[in-house]
Structure formats: structure tokens, C-alpha cells
Design an enzyme around this catalytic site. Structure first.
Site, PDB file in Angstrom:
ATOM      1  N   TYR A  59       0.799  -1.226   0.000  1.00  0.00           N
ATOM      2  CA  TYR A  59       0.000   0.000   0.000  1.00  0.00           C
ATOM      3  C   TYR A  59       0.834   1.281   0.000  1.00  0.00           C
ATOM      4  O   TYR A  59       0.796   2.055  -0.950  1.00  0.00           O
ATOM      5  CB  TYR A  59      -0.968  -0.007   1.197  1.00  0.00           C
ATOM      6  CG  TYR A  59      -1.910  -1.178   1.152  1.00  0.00           C
ATOM      7  CD1 TYR A  59      -2.835  -1.310   0.110  1.00  0.00           C
ATOM      8  CD2 TYR A  59      -1.869  -2.188   2.104  1.00  0.00           C
ATOM      9  CE1 TYR A  59      -3.685  -2.395   0.030  1.00  0.00           C
ATOM     10  CE2 TYR A  59      -2.721  -3.278   2.032  1.00  0.00           C
ATOM     11  CZ  TYR A  59      -3.622  -3.382   0.995  1.00  0.00           C
ATOM     12  OH  TYR A  59      -4.463  -4.454   0.910  1.00  0.00           O
TER      13      TYR A  59
ATOM     14  N   PRO B 114     -11.223  -0.047  -3.047  1.00  0.00           N
ATOM     15  CA  PRO B 114     -12.460  -0.680  -3.508  1.00  0.00           C
ATOM     16  C   PRO B 114     -13.674   0.226  -3.293  1.00  0.00           C
ATOM     17  O   PRO B 114     -13.651   1.132  -2.458  1.00  0.00           O
ATOM     18  CB  PRO B 114     -12.582  -1.923  -2.625  1.00  0.00           C
ATOM     19  CG  PRO B 114     -11.261  -2.051  -1.918  1.00  0.00           C
ATOM     20  CD  PRO B 114     -10.718  -0.656  -1.820  1.00  0.00           C
TER      21      PRO B 114
ATOM     22  N   HIS C  83      -7.539   1.427   1.098  1.00  0.00           N
ATOM     23  CA  HIS C  83      -7.310   0.046   1.469  1.00  0.00           C
ATOM     24  C   HIS C  83      -6.220  -0.182   2.522  1.00  0.00           C
ATOM     25  O   HIS C  83      -6.162  -1.249   3.133  1.00  0.00           O
ATOM     26  CB  HIS C  83      -6.952  -0.731   0.198  1.00  0.00           C
ATOM     27  CG  HIS C  83      -7.367  -2.160   0.214  1.00  0.00           C
ATOM     28  ND1 HIS C  83      -7.367  -2.929   1.366  1.00  0.00           N
ATOM     29  CD2 HIS C  83      -7.786  -2.978  -0.771  1.00  0.00           C
ATOM     30  CE1 HIS C  83      -7.771  -4.148   1.074  1.00  0.00           C
ATOM     31  NE2 HIS C  83      -8.027  -4.203  -0.212  1.00  0.00           N
TER      32      HIS C  83
ATOM     33  N   LYS D  26     -25.781 -19.522  -3.160  1.00  0.00           N
ATOM     34  CA  LYS D  26     -24.864 -20.416  -2.439  1.00  0.00           C
ATOM     35  C   LYS D  26     -25.544 -21.712  -1.985  1.00  0.00           C
ATOM     36  O   LYS D  26     -24.871 -22.694  -1.679  1.00  0.00           O
ATOM     37  CB  LYS D  26     -24.250 -19.684  -1.251  1.00  0.00           C
ATOM     38  CG  LYS D  26     -25.250 -19.253  -0.198  1.00  0.00           C
ATOM     39  CD  LYS D  26     -24.615 -18.362   0.848  1.00  0.00           C
ATOM     40  CE  LYS D  26     -25.663 -17.843   1.829  1.00  0.00           C
ATOM     41  NZ  LYS D  26     -25.126 -16.806   2.701  1.00  0.00           N
TER      42      LYS D  26
ATOM     43  N   LYS E 165     -24.028 -25.876  -1.788  1.00  0.00           N
ATOM     44  CA  LYS E 165     -24.129 -26.514  -0.471  1.00  0.00           C
ATOM     45  C   LYS E 165     -24.968 -27.794  -0.555  1.00  0.00           C
ATOM     46  O   LYS E 165     -24.660 -28.788   0.107  1.00  0.00           O
ATOM     47  CB  LYS E 165     -24.718 -25.536   0.553  1.00  0.00           C
ATOM     48  CG  LYS E 165     -23.670 -24.547   1.058  1.00  0.00           C
ATOM     49  CD  LYS E 165     -24.241 -23.280   1.613  1.00  0.00           C
ATOM     50  CE  LYS E 165     -24.982 -23.445   2.896  1.00  0.00           C
ATOM     51  NZ  LYS E 165     -25.410 -22.128   3.433  1.00  0.00           N
TER      52      LYS E 165
ATOM     53  N   PRO F  85     -19.401 -23.151  -1.573  1.00  0.00           N
ATOM     54  CA  PRO F  85     -19.822 -22.154  -2.562  1.00  0.00           C
ATOM     55  C   PRO F  85     -18.646 -21.337  -3.110  1.00  0.00           C
ATOM     56  O   PRO F  85     -18.584 -21.064  -4.303  1.00  0.00           O
ATOM     57  CB  PRO F  85     -20.792 -21.257  -1.783  1.00  0.00           C
ATOM     58  CG  PRO F  85     -21.328 -22.149  -0.713  1.00  0.00           C
ATOM     59  CD  PRO F  85     -20.190 -23.040  -0.331  1.00  0.00           C
TER      60      PRO F  85
ATOM     61  N   TYR G 255      -5.378 -14.878  -8.056  1.00  0.00           N
ATOM     62  CA  TYR G 255      -5.248 -14.436  -6.656  1.00  0.00           C
ATOM     63  C   TYR G 255      -6.627 -14.403  -6.035  1.00  0.00           C
ATOM     64  O   TYR G 255      -7.538 -13.794  -6.579  1.00  0.00           O
ATOM     65  CB  TYR G 255      -4.655 -13.018  -6.666  1.00  0.00           C
ATOM     66  CG  TYR G 255      -4.424 -12.362  -5.317  1.00  0.00           C
ATOM     67  CD1 TYR G 255      -3.130 -12.139  -4.867  1.00  0.00           C
ATOM     68  CD2 TYR G 255      -5.475 -11.925  -4.519  1.00  0.00           C
ATOM     69  CE1 TYR G 255      -2.893 -11.517  -3.643  1.00  0.00           C
ATOM     70  CE2 TYR G 255      -5.261 -11.311  -3.298  1.00  0.00           C
ATOM     71  CZ  TYR G 255      -3.962 -11.108  -2.866  1.00  0.00           C
ATOM     72  OH  TYR G 255      -3.736 -10.494  -1.664  1.00  0.00           O
TER      73      TYR G 255
ATOM     74  N   SER H 259      -8.084 -14.600   4.575  1.00  0.00           N
ATOM     75  CA  SER H 259      -7.877 -13.840   5.801  1.00  0.00           C
ATOM     76  C   SER H 259      -6.869 -14.519   6.723  1.00  0.00           C
ATOM     77  O   SER H 259      -6.947 -15.724   6.958  1.00  0.00           O
ATOM     78  CB  SER H 259      -9.208 -13.694   6.539  1.00  0.00           C
ATOM     79  OG  SER H 259      -8.983 -13.060   7.777  1.00  0.00           O
TER      80      SER H 259
ATOM     81  N   SER I 156     -11.895 -11.830  -5.090  1.00  0.00           N
ATOM     82  CA  SER I 156     -12.187 -11.813  -3.672  1.00  0.00           C
ATOM     83  C   SER I 156     -13.656 -12.108  -3.406  1.00  0.00           C
ATOM     84  O   SER I 156     -14.531 -11.554  -4.070  1.00  0.00           O
ATOM     85  CB  SER I 156     -11.851 -10.436  -3.096  1.00  0.00           C
ATOM     86  OG  SER I 156     -11.992 -10.436  -1.712  1.00  0.00           O
TER      87      SER I 156
END
Length: 631
Positions: A112, A125, A348, A424, A428, A434, A457, A461, A559
Site C-alpha cells: 500500500y 475498492p 485500502h 450459495k 451446499k 460455494p 489471486y 484472511s 475476492s
């Protein structure tokens, strides 16, 4: 931009795509911040041999056999006993022992603060919120007032340290990012930026900034007794702001923040030489957050509406529209248009998507409550208008910023798609994650367009660890390649295709699991490279290799950012010939945003969206047409 944490706002939420064997509840319990943080484990340094083996596996589907063999030799040399790799690994392990998190500061700097492209499109974003049912300034201000009150309500949980701790698979998550998103701002520097956080100062800020027609105002949002203003009070103050900023001929000072960071760094130093300008800039930086009251944008069809709002959230639409109605360095900017468009954008550096989305979910729920409080209308002081002295040099900087921003606006191609065939619940029902299902569909869509796979990519987390940010899930694997090659091969039986799909999904889930436990390869490789730079030694050959460049060139930057609100996050591609893909899987539909650059003839956001839709449907049909008894 990431997300494997879903929020349980008063009800149980199911964790998706976290690579765990079965869905796990994310529960929330109140907890004191510091005690909680100190109890979190430190981010581990994976073993060198493990990362090297996984690096070669990740290269297999994206480089030629010849390149792979060349890299294999470099890897052997790098990890040989007493070699360079071992020395750098020891340096990293030493750093891990001495610091709270061996990666977090390096990541903040390299990802960043040292990144010199504009934050607009390239880093920050946007979030597209559901369309609001108003078309006038009264509706706009009333909604803005409720939204401000909702953020202040969320802020009280942060201030009182009663923000419930989040859990992932029974493990508590780092809550640090929540304490970074309010009263903070990025500050440009000539070579590297910094982030200032006023929330922890002796006298924390009690004002927000509101911008309308390119004019900034300080709005105090607390009464003298420390209680937040009511929605009614905020509305009255917003009305005063609106009525004293009717002129549209003001210089859009905020557009300066959209520049290349070095250019803005120089212009910033020039701007704040003047005492009035410096005080005005400081007031914006210190504010809790910013609210942008936007002018209406050109009307478009319902089909294109969400895509248009995505551009409004990402860059404001250009200098003719709302791009001057921003301070792009501000961590949080809520954007409310006179035409009912609504969303936000965030800088960000301090945080990833999930804390932002948690705040959004809280605020959206708050704004739905009918407002019954009618506070006694004590006359409130007029919000202070921030003054700027515009010298000829600053005027020139503004003109240059307008030109460059308008080029960026022309460059960005964004498509928001609501995939309505299923959500989703379908994956499942097939006992599939999902997130993995969507990622494999993306691999199939990309392969059908380009007849090859690319470095992909997906954010994972690292919040299981103290001060954890993200690592990379490499969604392109040998297993995904075998599936996408088989899918359109008429010689293959459906059962074989289903088997390959299941293997690809299992591989994705196991990589996800590995990543959230701090065992992925990308940040470890980055750490080894930065350790070499820090040691002032030559950069090891493994990092100068073509394969490393290919692996680091993410044509698909993706993402999952799940929310309870029917919204979608959006961001720009990270390479000139790539795509930015973000999605929010709801129960019966999936919100996608896809971005690309118009200057690249090979990429097209609408085309990838179309192929993604087809891939998802074809994968569903494949599963539905194959007898379940064999699954």
C-alpha cells in the site's frame, strides 16, 4: 479484499469456503479488545521446504515444462543445506520472535504505502449498495442523516470495546482492523505514504466531513454532553450545508487526491504551505469519516444501473460529475447521490473488506429502523465551511489531476452482474463449498476465452493471527486445469467430469484451509525476498526467474466478500491485461463485479461476465444430469 468471515448479527451464520470439512458457525461474543488481542497466536513462518514444494506445484498449470525444470533447479539450490534460503529463513524466524507479526508492517509498506499508482481504481475498492427510493435532495439528506447516525452507533461499540469478537471455526479473530477504519486517513509522501489514526489521540475527533458541490464542511456530530446528534438534528445540519454550497463553480480541490502518489505528494506539500489550506486539510484528515452528497449522474437503463453506480463508487464518474466530490485518501467515504445511488469507497491501507462490510451491514439495518426519537431542537451552530486558497500553481495541479482522472475513467470497464439462476444454497446442496464452486467456474470461464490458465489471486484472511491481514489462495491448480480441459471434451463421460470437478473443489478447499492457517506460499516468498533486501545481499535467483514473474502476474485478482446486505464490492484489475472480480454469494443469487481496462484489447468485463454465467450454469447442469448415487 477477502473474506471468509460471515457475520452473525443476532442469528447464526454459516462459514463458507473456509476449507473446513463441514460448515462451522461463526459466533460473536462480547470481549475486551486488548485482552483478546494478546491471547491471539502469532503468525507462523512456514517451513522453507514446504513452501518450495508448494511453489513448484502452483507453477505447474501456468508455466511450460521447460520453465518448470529450470525453476526446479533454482529451488534445489535455494533450499540446499547452508544455502541462501536457509539463511533468509532464519532471518524471518528471528523477526517473527521479535515482533508481534513478522509480515504486517512489511505488507502495509509494500502493498500500500510504497505503491505509487493512484489509489483510485488501482487500490481503493467501492461498495454498491441497493438503490434507494428517492429522487430529490430531501430524500438524499434524510438517508444521509440516518446513515451518519448508524455509523456513530457502530462507532460506540468500537469506542466502548463492546464490539463482539468474531470467530472462525471456533477460533477467535484479530479485531485490530475495526480500530483503524474511523478517524484515519492516508497522507501522501514524495516516495512513500503514511497513515494517520486520530482515534487514539488525547482528544479524539468529534466531527465528520461532508462534501457537496466540491465544497467541504466540518459537521460536529456530538452534543456538548457527548451524546451523538439525533437523525433529526443531523438532517437540519445537512440542510444548512446544502443551502450554503449551491454554487457549482468551485475548484474541485479533492480531485488532487486522485493523482499518482508522487505527483500528489509534491502537490500536497505545495498546498499545505498556506496556513488556511493546511488547517482545512487537517480537518478532513482528522474527521471520523466523510459523507459525499453527490449530484445526479446521467441516467442509464435498469440493466446498466448497478455497473454505473460501481463506477461512481470507484472514481466518481469524471471531473464533470462527482470525482471532485471526494477526498480519496480518506479511509471511509459514504456516497449518496441525489438520484438514489448509494454506496461507499474505502482507502485500502488500514483494512480489508470484511470489517467494512460488517460496518455496512450494521448501518443498513440501522437505517431501516423507523425513527421515533424527536429530540428537542436546540439550535445548533452552523457547520464550518473549509476554505482553500487556490494559487495559480494549485490551479494548474487541479487541471492536471482532472485530465489524468478522466483518462482513468475512460480506461476502466466495469460490469456488475446479478447471477440469478442460483445462489450459495445450490453448491451446499451438492456438499460443495460455494466459494470453491465459484472459483472453479471462474477458471472454466477464463479457460474457455483464452484456452489457457492464468495466475489467480484470491484473498484469504490471516485474522486468526495477531495483526493478520491476508495471504493468497492460488485458485488455479493442476486439479482445476484437468477439470477445465475435460469439461468441454466430448470424449469424456459426465461421471469423469464430475469426479474432476470434485477433485478441483477439494484442492481449492484444502489450499484455503492451509492459507487461513498461515501456511500459504505468497507472503512467505515475499518475506524471504524482503529479508534479502533488508540484509543488503543480492536478490536470490529464484526471485529473478521468469516463472516467479509469471506467478506474480495475477490476470485474475479475485475476492469473496460476503455480506448480509444485498450489495457487491468492486475493485480494479491489478495488472494491465487482467481482471478484478469480486462477489457476494447470497442464498438464491450471486452478486458479481468484474473489471478490466479498455486499453487492453484482450480483456473485456462483459465477456468474462457472460462466460462466468455460462460456466456456473454448465457446472450446475453437469451435476444435475449425473446420477447422485454415483456422486
Amino acid at each position: 479484499m477477502l473474506a471468509f468471515v460471515t457475520r452473525a448479527m443476532g442469528k447464526q451464520a454459516v462459514l463458507k469456503g473456509a476449507g473446513l470439512v463441514k460448515p462451522v458457525s461463526v459466533t460473536r461474543i462480547p470481549g475486551r479488545y486488548l485482552v483478546h488481542q494478546e491471547g491471539l497466536p502469532k503468525l507462523p513462518v512456514p517451513s522453507l521446504r514446504q513452501t518450495m514444494g508448494r511453489y513448484l506445484a502452483a507453477l505447474q498449470p501456468i508455466v511450460s515444462q521447460e520453465e518448470l525444470e529450470h525453476t526446479r533447479k533454482l529451488v534445489e539450490e535455494f533450499q540446499s543445506p547452508g544455502g541462501v534460503g536457509e539463511r533468509l529463513q532464519k532471518g524471518l524466524e528471528r523477526k517473527a520472535r521479535k515482533t508481534e507479526n513478522w509480515l504486517s508492517d512489511w505488507w502495509l509498506q509494500t502493498a500500500y504505502l510504497e505503491y505509487r499508482l493512484p489509489v483510485v481504481v488501482h487500490s481503493s475498492p467501492g461498495v454498491v449498495l441497493p438503490r434507494l427510493q428517492f429522487h430529490d435532495r430531501q430524500g438524499q439528506m434524510w438517508h444521509a442523516a440516518k446513515l451518519i447516525a448508524g455509523v456513530l452507533d457502530f462507532k460506540s461499540m468500537i469506542d466502548n470495546e463492546t464490539l463482539p469478537v468474531e470467530f472462525l471455526g471456533g477460533k477467535p479473530l484479530c479485531m485490530n482492523q475495526y480500530y483503524q477504519i474511523l478517524s484515519s486517513c492516508r497522507i501522501p509522501g514524495p516516495k512513500r505514504d503514511s497513515v494517520v489514526n486520530h482515534a487514539l489521540s488525547m482528544k479524539p475527533p468529534s466531527h465528520i466531513t461532508v462534501v457537496h458541490n466540491f465544497q467541504f464542511f466540518v459537521l460536529d456530530v456530538y452534543n456538548s454532553d457527548g451524546s451523538p446528534l439525533t437523525v433529526d438534528q443531523i438532517y437540519v445540519q445537512l440542510e444548512k450545508i446544502w443551502n450554503s454550497s449551491l454554487q457549482t463553480n468551485k475548484e474541485p480541490i479533492g480531485i488532487l487526491t486522485s493523482q499518482h502518489r508522487n505527483t500528489w505528494g509534491k502537490a500536497y506539500n505545495n498546498l499545505i504551505k498556506d496556513k488556511t489550506n493546511k488547517e482545512s486539510v487537517r480537518a478532513i484528515q482528522k474527521s471520523i469519516f466523510t459523507v459525499c452528497l453527490d449530484a445526479p449522474m446521467p441516467r442509464v437503463s435498469d440493466e446498466l444501473y448497478r455497473s454505473r453506480v460501481a463506477t461512481q463508487m470507484l472514481h466518481g464518474g469524471g471531473s464533470r460529475w462527482n470525482s471532485g466530490n471526494r477526498w480519496f485518501d480518506k479511509t471511509l467515504q459514504f456516497i449518496i447521490g441525489e438520484d438514489g445511488s448509494c454506496g461507499l469507497m474505502y482507502e485500502h491501507a488500514p483494512a480489508e473488506g470484511p470489517p467494512i462490510v460488517a460496518l455496512v451491514d450494521h448501518v443498513v439495518e440501522y437505517t431501516k429502523k423507523s425513527e421515533t426519537v424527536r429530540a428537542p431542537m436546540i439550535p445548533l451552530a452552523m457547520p464550518q465551511k473549509l476554505r482553500f486558497n487556490i494559487t495559480p500553481e494549485i490551479k494548474k495541479d487541479i487541471e492536471k489531476a482532472k485530465q489524468n482522472l478522466n483518462i482513468m475513467v475512460q480506461e476502466l470497464d466495469v460490469k456488475v452482474m446479478v447471477f440469478s439462476h442460483f445462489g450459495k444454497e445450490f453448491p451446499k446442496s451438492q456438499k460443495m463449498s460455494p466459494d470453491a464452486f465459484i472459483q472453479i467456474a471462474l477458471q472454466l470461464a477464463y479457460y474457455r476465452i483464452y484456452s489457457l490458465c492464468c495466475s489467480t489471486y484470491e484473498s484469504a484472511s490471516l485474522r486468526m493471527f495477531r495483526l493478520g491481514r491476508t495471504d493468497t489462495i492460488r485458485s488455479c491448480s493442476q486439479e482445476s486445469l484437468l477439470f477445465v480441459q475435460a469439461m468441454d471434451n466430448a470424449a469424456k463421460q459426465n461421471q469423469e467430469k464430475v469426479d474432476l470437478l470434485q477433485k478441483a473443489i477439494r484442492a481449492h478447499r484444502s489450499y484455503t484451509d492451509m492459507a487461513i492457517q498461515g501456511q500459504a506460499i505468497d507472503r512467505h516468498l515475499l518475506g524471504l525476498k524482503l529479508q534479502a533486501i533488508e540484509d543488503l545481499t543480492t536478490i536470490p535467483e529464484i526471485f529473478m526467474d521468469t516463472a516467479y514473474a509469471v506467478a506474480s502476474h495475477f490476470n485474475l485478482s479475485t475476492s469473496q466478500v460476503p455480506a448480509q446486505t444485498d450489495c457487491v464490492m468492486c475493485f480494479g484489475p491489478v495488472v494491465p491485461d487482467g481482471y478484478g472480480v469480486c462477489y457476494n454469494p447470497m442464498a438464491e443469487h450471486i452478486n458479481f463485479s468484474v473489471s478490466a481496462f479498455n486499453s487492453c484489447a484482450e480483456t473485456n468485463a462483459a465477456r468474462l461476465s457472460h462466460f462466468l454465467e455460462e460456466a456456473l450454469i454448465d457446472m450446475r447442469d453437469l451435476l444435475m444430469q449425473t446420477p447422485r448415487s454415483k456422486l
